[in-house]
Design an enzyme around this catalytic site. Structure first.
Site: not given
Length: 363
Positions: A44, A46, A155, A162, A201, A284
């Protein structure tokens, strides 16, 4: 603490299911150690900071973005490591929402004679781990629904075209949001119509998020590009044993989660994703699944890219939602962030239910 938060953000893509945490050790006005949690199973924040500080940690102040853990998981408790190193003070940005910690880490430090405080830059720390907080406090991931539209809320053209509504800068920014998510979710309609890869990507990414397809009838085409590469998760309502076995033989995972109408129970899906340790989901999808996610109260925020163009009434819209007779019944949102990305506008807005957004802030 600002430095600790910047360090924590370096683990934005890699710490899941753990939170993103940074730590800075200060002594006599100088940083003597710092570190961040890099990935689950590794030390972690710390521990990294203490390793860098060595003996200088004794009497130092530790600034940590999340309360030090007090339990044994894959690694020993960080609270014990701080005690053993002899730090004099610990300042945590926020308490850990994990019920296994939830104040116990700070209590252990105080019992050892270490001064403790919490609340410094708490809002920023919470934003950095908004998915982890959601999973710990609500039993479900934080779901961010991303869409790109024209100024008149469309859209795609009526014929499905699109590409591209938004510019390259906005598309690259969308990939940054993909990269920070634990999983990317879409629907079978998008798979059939667009055949997307749903991978990161356009920006560097240390690991690819899990890809999830909501496919009620298990209609996913065997040649779909999303089935290529790393295995995906398919949420379905179909009890098609042969098809499920074929998909699982290829390494994919299938969750059968039917609702009373024979669709995928989206609320149960969110719970199942939380059980898998997923903190942030990036959706999405098309207008049908977008609307279903909103109606099922699964959406926490909208990530909307708006392009300065108009394409007319016949084009495809953002969400399939029922007609309203009263404005009082409209879904309400609170604007969280608004900025220009290239020639487009990026809007981050959070759903408001009962006068409160899912991040706990009032509308």
């Amino acid at each position: 603490m600002a430095r600790a938060l910047a360090l924590a953000a370096r683990g934005l893509e890699t710490t899941s299911p753990n939170p993103r945490v940074g730590c800075v050790l200060m002594k006599d006005g100088q940083i003597v150690g710092e570190g961040w949690h890099r990935r689950a199973g590794e030390p972690h924040a710390e521990v990294h900071a203490l390793s860098m500080a060595r003996g200088a940690a004794r009497g130092a102040t530790a600034y940590v973005t999340l309360e030090p853990c007090s339990h044994f998981g894959r690694t020993p408790p960080c609270a014990d490591a701080l005690i053993d190193a002899g730090v004099g003070r610990v300042v945590a940005a926020m308490e850990d929402p994990n019920p296994l910690v939830a104040g116990r880490g700070l209590a252990r430090l105080r019992a050892a004679g270490i001064l403790t405080e919490h609340g410094l830059l708490q809002g920023e720390a919470r934003e950095l781990n908004i998915g982890f907080v959601s999973r710990m406090t609500r039993g479900r991931p934080w779901l961010r629904l991303k869409a790109a539209s024209t100024l008149d809320g469309k859209t795609a053209l009526n014929n499905g075209v699109s590409q591209w509504i938004t510019g390259e800068a906005a598309r690259r920014d969308g990939h940054r949001w993909r990269a920070r998510a634990c999983a990317i979710l879409t629907g079978i309609g998008t798979v059939r119509e667009d055949d997307p890869q749903l991978t990161v990507r356009a920006v560097p990414c240390e690991r690819q998020p899990l890809r999830i397809v909501v496919d009620a009838r298990l209609d996913i085409p065997p040649q779909a590009r999303i089935l290529q590469g790393e295995p995906i998760l398919i949420a379905t309502a179909a009890e098609d044993g042969a098809r499920i076995r074929a998909l699982e033989a290829d390494g994919h995972r299938v969750e059968v989660l039917p609702d009373a109408a024979g669709k995928v129970d989206l609320q149960r899906l969110m719970q199942a994703l939380a059980d898998r340790g997923l903190n942030e989901i990036h959706a999405e999808a098309g207008m049908k699944l977008n609307g279903s996610l909103l109606r099922a109260h699964c959406v926490d925020e909208l990530l909307l890219y708006v392009a300065p163009m108009l394409v007319g009434d016949a084009a495809q819209g953002l969400f399939r939602l029922p007609e309203l007779a009263r404005l009082d019944d409209a879904l309400r949102l609170r604007i969280h962030d608004l900025r220009s990305i290239g020639n487009d506008l990026r809007l981050l807005a959070r759903l408001v239910h009962g006068g409160q957004a899912p991040d706990g802030q009032s509308s």
